[in-house]
Design an enzyme around this catalytic site. Structure first.
Site, PDB file in Angstrom:
ATOM      1  N   ASN A   7      82.327 -52.920-123.375  1.00 38.24           N
ATOM      2  CA  ASN A   7      82.312 -53.172-121.931  1.00 38.24           C
ATOM      3  C   ASN A   7      82.758 -54.621-121.736  1.00 38.24           C
ATOM      4  O   ASN A   7      81.972 -55.549-121.929  1.00 38.24           O
ATOM      5  CB  ASN A   7      80.901 -52.939-121.387  1.00 38.24           C
ATOM      6  CG  ASN A   7      80.835 -53.069-119.875  1.00 38.24           C
ATOM      7  OD1 ASN A   7      81.813 -53.442-119.234  1.00 38.24           O
ATOM      8  ND2 ASN A   7      79.685 -52.768-119.309  1.00 38.24           N
ATOM      9  N   ARG A  91      84.599 -48.962-121.377  1.00 38.97           N
ATOM     10  CA  ARG A  91      84.243 -48.744-119.990  1.00 38.97           C
ATOM     11  C   ARG A  91      85.334 -49.380-119.124  1.00 38.97           C
ATOM     12  O   ARG A  91      85.631 -50.568-119.276  1.00 38.97           O
ATOM     13  CB  ARG A  91      82.893 -49.412-119.696  1.00 38.97           C
ATOM     14  CG  ARG A  91      82.484 -49.218-118.282  1.00 38.97           C
ATOM     15  CD  ARG A  91      81.141 -49.821-118.012  1.00 38.97           C
ATOM     16  NE  ARG A  91      80.730 -49.454-116.658  1.00 38.97           N
ATOM     17  CZ  ARG A  91      79.569 -49.738-116.144  1.00 38.97           C
ATOM     18  NH1 ARG A  91      78.679 -50.376-116.857  1.00 38.97           N
ATOM     19  NH2 ARG A  91      79.274 -49.378-114.927  1.00 38.97           N
ATOM     20  N   HIS A 180      79.722 -46.121-110.919  1.00 42.71           N
ATOM     21  CA  HIS A 180      78.607 -45.637-111.753  1.00 42.71           C
ATOM     22  C   HIS A 180      78.845 -44.183-112.167  1.00 42.71           C
ATOM     23  O   HIS A 180      77.900 -43.454-112.459  1.00 42.71           O
ATOM     24  CB  HIS A 180      77.250 -45.683-111.007  1.00 42.71           C
ATOM     25  CG  HIS A 180      76.745 -47.050-110.682  1.00 42.71           C
ATOM     26  ND1 HIS A 180      76.173 -47.340-109.472  1.00 42.71           N
ATOM     27  CD2 HIS A 180      76.708 -48.187-111.400  1.00 42.71           C
ATOM     28  CE1 HIS A 180      75.806 -48.614-109.447  1.00 42.71           C
ATOM     29  NE2 HIS A 180      76.126 -49.146-110.618  1.00 42.71           N
ATOM     30  N   ARG A 239      74.261 -57.172-103.059  1.00 40.53           N
ATOM     31  CA  ARG A 239      75.277 -56.620-102.153  1.00 40.53           C
ATOM     32  C   ARG A 239      74.611 -56.087-100.889  1.00 40.53           C
ATOM     33  O   ARG A 239      73.549 -55.467-100.954  1.00 40.53           O
ATOM     34  CB  ARG A 239      76.047 -55.476-102.821  1.00 40.53           C
ATOM     35  CG  ARG A 239      76.868 -55.904-104.016  1.00 40.53           C
ATOM     36  CD  ARG A 239      77.773 -54.762-104.471  1.00 40.53           C
ATOM     37  NE  ARG A 239      78.356 -55.055-105.769  1.00 40.53           N
ATOM     38  CZ  ARG A 239      78.089 -54.362-106.877  1.00 40.53           C
ATOM     39  NH1 ARG A 239      77.257 -53.330-106.848  1.00 40.53           N
ATOM     40  NH2 ARG A 239      78.657 -54.699-108.013  1.00 40.53           N
ATOM     41  N   GLU A 382      74.750 -44.831-120.309  1.00 39.58           N
ATOM     42  CA  GLU A 382      76.199 -44.871-120.112  1.00 39.58           C
ATOM     43  C   GLU A 382      76.947 -45.052-121.423  1.00 39.58           C
ATOM     44  O   GLU A 382      77.989 -44.446-121.642  1.00 39.58           O
ATOM     45  CB  GLU A 382      76.549 -46.007-119.133  1.00 39.58           C
ATOM     46  CG  GLU A 382      76.140 -45.655-117.709  1.00 39.58           C
ATOM     47  CD  GLU A 382      76.158 -46.825-116.758  1.00 39.58           C
ATOM     48  OE1 GLU A 382      75.213 -47.628-116.791  1.00 39.58           O
ATOM     49  OE2 GLU A 382      77.117 -46.945-115.982  1.00 39.58           O
TER      50      GLU A 382
END
Ligand code: ADP
Length: 396
Positions: A7, A91, A180, A239, A382
Protein backbone atom coordinates in the site's frame (compact mmCIF):
# COMPACT_ATOMS: atom_id res chain seq x y z
CA UNK A 1 3.06 -19.66 -1.23
CA UNK A 2 3.83 -16.08 -0.13
CA UNK A 3 2.11 -12.94 -1.41
CA UNK A 4 3.51 -9.48 -0.73
CA UNK A 5 0.82 -6.81 -0.28
CA UNK A 6 1.85 -3.20 -0.90
CA UNK A 7 0.00 0.00 0.00
CA UNK A 8 2.08 2.89 -1.31
CA UNK A 9 1.39 6.48 -0.28
CA UNK A 10 3.16 9.60 -1.48
CA UNK A 11 5.79 9.44 1.27
CA UNK A 12 5.07 6.05 2.82
CA UNK A 13 4.96 2.38 1.90
CA UNK A 14 3.13 -0.24 3.97
CA UNK A 15 3.71 -3.93 3.36
CA UNK A 16 2.56 -7.34 4.54
CA UNK A 17 3.99 -10.69 3.57
CA UNK A 18 1.22 -13.28 3.77
CA UNK A 19 1.67 -17.04 3.72
CA UNK A 20 -1.40 -18.13 1.77
CA UNK A 21 -1.11 -21.78 2.79
CA UNK A 22 -1.68 -20.88 6.42
CA UNK A 23 -3.51 -17.58 5.69
CA UNK A 24 -1.19 -15.81 8.13
CA UNK A 25 0.84 -12.60 8.08
CA UNK A 26 4.50 -13.59 8.50
CA UNK A 27 5.95 -10.08 8.40
CA UNK A 28 4.69 -6.56 8.02
CA UNK A 29 6.03 -3.08 8.17
CA UNK A 30 6.09 0.50 7.15
CA UNK A 31 8.56 2.83 5.45
CA UNK A 32 7.91 6.44 6.40
CA UNK A 33 9.16 9.84 5.25
CA UNK A 34 10.23 8.65 1.79
CA UNK A 35 11.97 11.58 0.11
CA UNK A 36 11.89 13.58 3.36
CA UNK A 37 14.70 13.92 5.94
CA UNK A 38 14.48 11.30 8.67
CA UNK A 39 13.27 8.34 6.56
CA UNK A 40 12.85 5.10 8.46
CA UNK A 41 11.63 1.54 8.23
CA UNK A 42 9.79 -0.44 10.90
CA UNK A 43 9.67 -4.18 10.27
CA UNK A 44 7.64 -6.56 12.45
CA UNK A 45 7.92 -10.34 12.39
CA UNK A 46 7.60 -13.49 14.49
CA UNK A 47 5.65 -13.10 17.69
CA UNK A 48 5.97 -9.37 18.20
CA UNK A 49 9.64 -8.88 17.29
CA UNK A 50 10.50 -5.54 15.76
CA UNK A 51 13.41 -4.20 13.73
CA UNK A 52 13.86 -0.48 13.05
CA UNK A 53 16.21 1.26 10.68
CA UNK A 54 16.89 4.90 9.84
CA UNK A 55 18.43 5.59 6.46
CA UNK A 56 18.34 7.95 3.53
CA UNK A 57 15.34 6.74 1.49
CA UNK A 58 14.95 9.20 -1.41
CA UNK A 59 12.32 7.28 -3.42
CA UNK A 60 9.99 4.26 -3.50
CA UNK A 61 12.50 2.04 -5.34
CA UNK A 62 15.04 2.51 -2.56
CA UNK A 63 12.23 1.91 -0.06
CA UNK A 64 11.33 -1.39 -1.78
CA UNK A 65 14.98 -2.44 -1.69
CA UNK A 66 15.02 -1.88 2.08
CA UNK A 67 11.78 -3.85 2.43
CA UNK A 68 13.18 -6.81 0.50
CA UNK A 69 16.44 -6.66 2.46
CA UNK A 70 14.45 -6.75 5.71
CA UNK A 71 12.38 -9.71 4.47
CA UNK A 72 15.46 -11.82 3.56
CA UNK A 73 17.75 -10.54 6.34
CA UNK A 74 19.55 -13.38 8.15
CA UNK A 75 18.53 -12.07 11.56
CA UNK A 76 15.17 -10.31 11.08
CA UNK A 77 14.01 -11.87 7.82
CA UNK A 78 11.28 -14.44 7.31
CA UNK A 79 12.27 -15.85 3.90
CA UNK A 80 15.65 -16.89 2.51
CA UNK A 81 15.27 -15.43 -0.97
CA UNK A 82 13.09 -13.01 -2.95
CA UNK A 83 12.07 -16.00 -5.11
CA UNK A 84 9.89 -17.11 -2.20
CA UNK A 85 7.54 -14.20 -3.01
CA UNK A 86 5.15 -15.57 -5.64
CA UNK A 87 3.43 -12.30 -6.51
CA UNK A 88 2.80 -8.75 -5.34
CA UNK A 89 -0.67 -7.26 -4.78
CA UNK A 90 -1.02 -3.48 -4.81
CA UNK A 91 -3.78 -1.41 -3.29
CA UNK A 92 -4.75 1.19 -5.92
CA UNK A 93 -7.17 3.95 -4.99
CA UNK A 94 -8.92 4.89 -8.19
CA UNK A 95 -9.74 2.66 -11.13
CA UNK A 96 -12.36 5.04 -12.56
CA UNK A 97 -14.95 3.13 -14.56
CA UNK A 98 -12.25 1.11 -16.30
CA UNK A 99 -11.77 -1.54 -13.64
CA UNK A 100 -14.59 -3.66 -12.27
CA UNK A 101 -12.22 -6.18 -10.70
CA UNK A 102 -8.60 -6.72 -9.73
CA UNK A 103 -6.21 -7.25 -12.60
CA UNK A 104 -2.65 -8.32 -13.45
CA UNK A 105 -0.52 -5.24 -14.08
CA UNK A 106 0.80 -4.84 -17.61
CA UNK A 107 1.63 -1.75 -19.66
CA UNK A 108 -2.01 -1.10 -20.56
CA UNK A 109 -3.14 -1.38 -16.94
CA UNK A 110 -0.40 0.97 -15.84
CA UNK A 111 -1.48 3.49 -18.48
CA UNK A 112 -5.10 3.17 -17.32
CA UNK A 113 -4.10 3.81 -13.69
CA UNK A 114 -2.17 6.82 -14.92
CA UNK A 115 -5.23 8.03 -16.84
CA UNK A 116 -7.18 7.95 -13.55
CA UNK A 117 -4.74 10.37 -11.85
CA UNK A 118 -7.12 13.36 -12.24
CA UNK A 119 -9.70 11.34 -10.23
CA UNK A 120 -7.20 10.28 -7.55
CA UNK A 121 -4.53 12.99 -7.68
CA UNK A 122 -3.03 12.22 -4.27
CA UNK A 123 -3.10 8.42 -4.30
CA UNK A 124 -2.83 7.12 -7.86
CA UNK A 125 0.64 8.61 -8.52
CA UNK A 126 1.88 7.05 -5.27
CA UNK A 127 0.26 3.70 -6.10
CA UNK A 128 2.03 3.79 -9.50
CA UNK A 129 5.34 4.57 -7.79
CA UNK A 130 4.81 1.45 -5.67
CA UNK A 131 4.14 -0.68 -8.76
CA UNK A 132 7.17 0.70 -10.61
CA UNK A 133 9.42 0.30 -7.59
CA UNK A 134 8.44 -3.37 -7.29
CA UNK A 135 9.06 -3.95 -10.97
CA UNK A 136 12.50 -2.37 -10.63
CA UNK A 137 13.58 -4.60 -7.75
CA UNK A 138 11.73 -7.82 -8.70
CA UNK A 139 11.21 -7.62 -12.47
CA UNK A 140 9.99 -11.20 -13.01
CA UNK A 141 7.48 -11.34 -10.14
CA UNK A 142 3.87 -10.86 -11.30
CA UNK A 143 2.01 -7.85 -9.93
CA UNK A 144 -1.69 -7.35 -9.39
CA UNK A 145 -3.63 -4.10 -8.92
CA UNK A 146 -6.62 -4.19 -6.53
CA UNK A 147 -8.82 -1.12 -6.81
CA UNK A 148 -10.67 0.62 -3.99
CA UNK A 149 -13.39 1.56 -6.48
CA UNK A 150 -13.90 -1.77 -8.30
CA UNK A 151 -16.56 -3.38 -6.06
CA UNK A 152 -18.85 -0.37 -6.49
CA UNK A 153 -18.87 -0.59 -10.29
CA UNK A 154 -22.08 -2.64 -10.18
CA UNK A 155 -24.06 0.44 -9.04
CA UNK A 156 -26.85 1.37 -11.46
CA UNK A 157 -26.80 4.82 -13.14
CA UNK A 158 -29.52 6.11 -10.80
CA UNK A 159 -27.10 5.60 -7.90
CA UNK A 160 -23.88 6.75 -9.51
CA UNK A 161 -25.05 9.75 -11.53
CA UNK A 162 -25.14 13.20 -9.99
CA UNK A 163 -27.94 15.55 -11.02
CA UNK A 164 -25.68 17.71 -13.17
CA UNK A 165 -25.62 18.21 -16.96
CA UNK A 166 -24.77 14.86 -18.59
CA UNK A 167 -22.18 16.67 -20.66
CA UNK A 168 -19.89 16.76 -17.59
CA UNK A 169 -20.34 13.07 -16.95
CA UNK A 170 -19.48 12.33 -20.59
CA UNK A 171 -16.58 14.79 -20.78
CA UNK A 172 -15.02 14.38 -17.35
CA UNK A 173 -16.50 11.13 -15.97
CA UNK A 174 -17.94 13.02 -12.98
CA UNK A 175 -20.00 10.46 -11.05
CA UNK A 176 -20.08 8.49 -7.83
CA UNK A 177 -17.30 5.88 -7.67
CA UNK A 178 -17.13 4.95 -4.00
CA UNK A 179 -14.11 3.76 -2.01
CA UNK A 180 -13.13 1.15 0.62
CA UNK A 181 -14.35 -1.29 -2.06
CA UNK A 182 -11.97 -4.07 -1.04
CA UNK A 183 -13.31 -3.91 2.50
CA UNK A 184 -16.97 -3.71 1.42
CA UNK A 185 -16.45 -6.68 -0.91
CA UNK A 186 -14.67 -8.80 1.71
CA UNK A 187 -17.14 -8.01 4.50
CA UNK A 188 -20.32 -8.27 2.39
CA UNK A 189 -19.00 -11.54 0.94
CA UNK A 190 -18.69 -12.95 4.47
CA UNK A 191 -22.13 -11.51 5.32
CA UNK A 192 -23.80 -13.23 2.35
CA UNK A 193 -22.27 -16.56 3.45
CA UNK A 194 -23.25 -16.07 7.10
CA UNK A 195 -26.80 -15.06 6.21
CA UNK A 196 -27.20 -18.12 3.98
CA UNK A 197 -30.22 -16.76 2.11
CA UNK A 198 -30.70 -16.85 -1.62
CA UNK A 199 -31.84 -13.22 -1.75
CA UNK A 200 -30.01 -10.80 0.53
CA UNK A 201 -30.11 -7.07 1.29
CA UNK A 202 -27.14 -5.99 3.35
CA UNK A 203 -25.81 -2.67 4.65
CA UNK A 204 -22.10 -2.59 5.46
CA UNK A 205 -20.99 0.21 7.80
CA UNK A 206 -17.21 0.59 7.39
CA UNK A 207 -16.54 2.98 10.27
CA UNK A 208 -12.90 3.97 10.72
CA UNK A 209 -11.06 7.22 10.45
CA UNK A 210 -12.48 7.35 6.94
CA UNK A 211 -16.00 5.91 6.90
CA UNK A 212 -18.38 4.69 4.22
CA UNK A 213 -21.56 2.65 3.96
CA UNK A 214 -22.63 0.40 1.14
CA UNK A 215 -25.92 -1.19 0.14
CA UNK A 216 -25.40 -4.69 -1.22
CA UNK A 217 -28.13 -6.76 -2.90
CA UNK A 218 -27.40 -10.43 -3.61
CA UNK A 219 -23.69 -9.76 -3.15
CA UNK A 220 -23.59 -6.82 -5.57
CA UNK A 221 -23.11 -3.19 -4.55
CA UNK A 222 -26.11 -1.04 -5.48
CA UNK A 223 -25.10 2.15 -3.67
CA UNK A 224 -22.34 3.60 -1.51
CA UNK A 225 -21.86 6.79 0.45
CA UNK A 226 -18.51 8.07 -0.87
CA UNK A 227 -18.58 9.78 -4.26
CA UNK A 228 -16.24 11.10 -6.91
CA UNK A 229 -13.76 11.39 -4.05
CA UNK A 230 -13.77 10.02 -0.47
CA UNK A 231 -15.07 13.38 0.80
CA UNK A 232 -18.76 12.61 0.27
CA UNK A 233 -20.99 10.67 2.64
CA UNK A 234 -21.06 10.44 6.42
CA UNK A 235 -19.17 12.72 8.80
CA UNK A 236 -15.69 11.22 9.35
CA UNK A 237 -12.57 11.80 11.45
CA UNK A 238 -11.41 14.87 9.54
CA UNK A 239 -13.73 14.89 6.50
CA UNK A 240 -16.97 16.84 6.52
CA UNK A 241 -18.95 14.27 4.54
CA UNK A 242 -21.82 15.55 2.37
CA UNK A 243 -22.69 19.24 2.43
CA UNK A 244 -24.26 21.84 0.19
CA UNK A 245 -21.64 22.41 -2.56
CA UNK A 246 -22.43 26.14 -2.35
CA UNK A 247 -20.58 26.13 0.99
CA UNK A 248 -17.33 25.93 -0.99
CA UNK A 249 -17.92 29.16 -2.91
CA UNK A 250 -19.30 30.87 0.20
CA UNK A 251 -16.22 29.99 2.27
CA UNK A 252 -13.86 31.03 -0.55
CA UNK A 253 -15.48 34.47 -0.66
CA UNK A 254 -15.90 34.99 3.07
CA UNK A 255 -12.47 33.72 4.11
CA UNK A 256 -10.62 34.87 0.99
CA UNK A 257 -9.41 31.34 0.29
CA UNK A 258 -8.85 29.35 -2.89
CA UNK A 259 -11.01 26.32 -3.76
CA UNK A 260 -7.99 24.12 -3.01
CA UNK A 261 -7.63 25.63 0.45
CA UNK A 262 -11.31 25.13 1.23
CA UNK A 263 -11.23 21.53 0.02
CA UNK A 264 -8.23 20.98 2.24
CA UNK A 265 -10.29 22.25 5.19
CA UNK A 266 -13.17 19.95 4.25
CA UNK A 267 -10.84 16.95 3.93
CA UNK A 268 -8.41 17.51 6.78
CA UNK A 269 -9.89 19.88 9.35
CA UNK A 270 -13.57 19.01 9.42
CA UNK A 271 -15.62 16.04 10.62
CA UNK A 272 -15.15 14.99 14.26
CA UNK A 273 -12.10 17.26 14.49
CA UNK A 274 -13.86 20.31 13.08
CA UNK A 275 -17.06 20.00 15.11
CA UNK A 276 -15.48 18.90 18.41
CA UNK A 277 -12.56 21.36 18.11
CA UNK A 278 -10.80 18.64 20.07
CA UNK A 279 -9.72 15.54 18.08
CA UNK A 280 -10.33 13.50 14.94
CA UNK A 281 -9.80 10.26 16.85
CA UNK A 282 -13.02 8.68 18.05
CA UNK A 283 -11.39 7.41 21.25
CA UNK A 284 -10.40 10.97 22.21
CA UNK A 285 -13.87 12.27 21.32
CA UNK A 286 -15.47 9.62 23.57
CA UNK A 287 -13.11 10.55 26.38
CA UNK A 288 -14.10 14.18 25.85
CA UNK A 289 -17.77 13.22 26.08
CA UNK A 290 -17.10 11.42 29.39
CA UNK A 291 -15.39 14.54 30.70
CA UNK A 292 -18.36 16.71 29.73
CA UNK A 293 -16.76 18.41 26.70
CA UNK A 294 -19.66 20.03 24.81
CA UNK A 295 -17.82 20.08 21.46
CA UNK A 296 -17.23 16.34 21.68
CA UNK A 297 -20.88 15.70 22.56
CA UNK A 298 -21.99 17.70 19.53
CA UNK A 299 -19.50 15.96 17.20
CA UNK A 300 -20.63 12.51 18.36
CA UNK A 301 -24.26 13.47 17.87
CA UNK A 302 -23.62 14.75 14.32
CA UNK A 303 -21.58 11.59 13.57
CA UNK A 304 -24.25 9.12 14.69
CA UNK A 305 -27.05 11.10 13.02
CA UNK A 306 -25.28 11.17 9.64
CA UNK A 307 -24.73 7.40 9.72
CA UNK A 308 -28.25 6.63 10.89
CA UNK A 309 -29.67 8.63 7.96
CA UNK A 310 -27.71 6.51 5.47
CA UNK A 311 -28.91 3.28 7.10
CA UNK A 312 -32.49 4.46 6.67
CA UNK A 313 -31.87 5.61 3.11
CA UNK A 314 -30.29 2.33 2.05
CA UNK A 315 -33.00 0.22 3.67
CA UNK A 316 -35.53 2.25 1.68
CA UNK A 317 -33.45 2.01 -1.52
CA UNK A 318 -33.25 -1.79 -1.22
CA UNK A 319 -36.91 -2.16 -0.20
CA UNK A 320 -35.92 -3.73 3.12
CA UNK A 321 -32.97 -5.05 5.05
CA UNK A 322 -31.74 -8.54 6.01
CA UNK A 323 -28.41 -7.76 7.63
CA UNK A 324 -26.64 -4.75 9.13
CA UNK A 325 -22.87 -5.15 9.46
CA UNK A 326 -20.30 -3.14 11.42
CA UNK A 327 -16.64 -3.19 10.48
CA UNK A 328 -13.29 -1.25 10.64
CA UNK A 329 -11.66 0.49 13.63
CA UNK A 330 -14.80 1.96 15.19
CA UNK A 331 -17.32 -0.61 13.89
CA UNK A 332 -15.32 -3.59 15.13
CA UNK A 333 -14.14 -2.26 18.46
CA UNK A 334 -16.79 -0.15 20.08
CA UNK A 335 -20.02 -1.65 21.46
CA UNK A 336 -21.18 1.69 22.90
CA UNK A 337 -21.21 3.25 19.43
CA UNK A 338 -22.87 0.20 17.87
CA UNK A 339 -25.56 0.54 20.52
CA UNK A 340 -25.90 4.27 19.85
CA UNK A 341 -26.26 3.67 16.10
CA UNK A 342 -28.83 0.87 16.38
CA UNK A 343 -30.99 2.25 19.19
CA UNK A 344 -34.26 3.38 17.67
CA UNK A 345 -33.92 1.22 14.54
CA UNK A 346 -36.41 -1.34 15.88
CA UNK A 347 -38.94 -0.07 13.33
CA UNK A 348 -36.65 -1.53 10.64
CA UNK A 349 -36.39 -4.86 12.47
CA UNK A 350 -32.92 -4.11 13.89
CA UNK A 351 -32.56 -5.15 17.52
CA UNK A 352 -29.22 -5.73 19.21
CA UNK A 353 -28.61 -7.97 22.23
CA UNK A 354 -26.74 -5.96 24.85
CA UNK A 355 -24.74 -8.85 26.24
CA UNK A 356 -23.76 -10.20 22.79
CA UNK A 357 -22.84 -6.69 21.60
CA UNK A 358 -20.62 -5.94 24.60
CA UNK A 359 -18.87 -9.33 24.52
CA UNK A 360 -18.31 -9.37 20.73
CA UNK A 361 -14.76 -10.26 19.67
CA UNK A 362 -14.09 -11.02 16.03
CA UNK A 363 -16.95 -12.19 13.83
CA UNK A 364 -20.18 -12.21 15.81
CA UNK A 365 -23.95 -12.10 15.45
CA UNK A 366 -25.10 -9.51 17.99
CA UNK A 367 -28.82 -9.61 17.13
CA UNK A 368 -31.40 -9.93 19.88
CA UNK A 369 -33.90 -12.80 19.88
CA UNK A 370 -36.79 -12.01 17.61
CA UNK A 371 -34.95 -9.41 15.50
CA UNK A 372 -36.00 -9.71 11.86
CA UNK A 373 -32.75 -8.08 10.69
CA UNK A 374 -29.48 -9.77 11.68
CA UNK A 375 -26.83 -7.40 13.05
CA UNK A 376 -23.23 -8.61 12.85
CA UNK A 377 -19.73 -7.46 13.61
CA UNK A 378 -17.45 -8.69 10.82
CA UNK A 379 -13.78 -7.65 11.02
CA UNK A 380 -12.43 -6.40 7.72
CA UNK A 381 -9.13 -7.60 6.28
CA UNK A 382 -8.24 -5.61 3.20
CA UNK A 383 -4.71 -7.01 2.98
CA UNK A 384 -6.00 -10.60 3.00
CA UNK A 385 -8.56 -9.73 0.31
CA UNK A 386 -5.78 -8.18 -1.82
CA UNK A 387 -3.60 -11.26 -1.28
CA UNK A 388 -6.46 -13.62 -2.22
CA UNK A 389 -7.13 -11.73 -5.47
CA UNK A 390 -3.41 -11.70 -6.24
CA UNK A 391 -3.10 -15.44 -5.66
CA UNK A 392 -6.17 -16.23 -7.76
CA UNK A 393 -5.08 -14.08 -10.71
CA UNK A 394 -1.47 -15.23 -10.76
CA UNK A 395 -2.17 -18.94 -10.17
CA UNK A 396 -4.10 -19.18 -13.47
P1 ADP B 1 -8.40 3.97 8.89
O1 ADP B 1 -8.04 2.63 8.25
O2 ADP B 1 -9.52 4.68 8.19
O3 ADP B 1 -7.26 4.84 9.25
P2 ADP B 1 -9.35 2.37 11.14
O4 ADP B 1 -10.32 1.47 10.49
O5 ADP B 1 -8.08 1.78 11.64
O6 ADP B 1 -9.07 3.65 10.27
O7 ADP B 1 -10.08 3.11 12.35
C1 ADP B 1 -9.46 4.15 13.05
C2 ADP B 1 -10.50 4.79 13.94
O8 ADP B 1 -11.04 3.79 14.80
C3 ADP B 1 -9.95 5.90 14.85
O9 ADP B 1 -10.83 6.99 14.86
C4 ADP B 1 -9.95 5.23 16.22
O10 ADP B 1 -10.14 6.15 17.24
C5 ADP B 1 -11.13 4.31 16.10
N1 ADP B 1 -11.13 3.25 17.10
C6 ADP B 1 -10.29 2.21 17.22
N2 ADP B 1 -10.61 1.48 18.32
C7 ADP B 1 -11.67 2.10 18.90
C8 ADP B 1 -12.46 1.87 20.06
N3 ADP B 1 -12.24 0.85 20.87
N4 ADP B 1 -13.45 2.75 20.33
C9 ADP B 1 -13.71 3.81 19.55
N5 ADP B 1 -13.00 4.07 18.45
C10 ADP B 1 -11.99 3.25 18.12
Amino acid sequence: MNILVINAGSSSLKYQLIDMDTQSVIAKGLVERIGIAGSNLTHKYGDGQKFELSADIPNHTVAMNFVLEALVDKEHGVISSIDEISAVGHRVLHGGDKFTASTIVDEKVEAAIEACIPLGPLHNPANLMGIRACRAVMPTTPQVAVFDTAFHQTMPPKAYLYGIPMEYYRKHAIRRYGFHGTSHRYVSGRAVKLLGKEHSRIIVCHLGNGSSLSAVVDGKCVDTSMGLTPLEGVLMGTRSGSLDPAVVEYLCTRENKTVGEVLNILNKKSGLLGVSEFSSDMRDVLKGVDEGNEGCKLALDCWQYSIRKYIGAYAAAMGGLDMLVFTAGIGENNPVLRELLTNGLEFLGVKVDKEKNYSARGEKDISADGATVRTWVIPTDEEMAIAQDTLELTRK
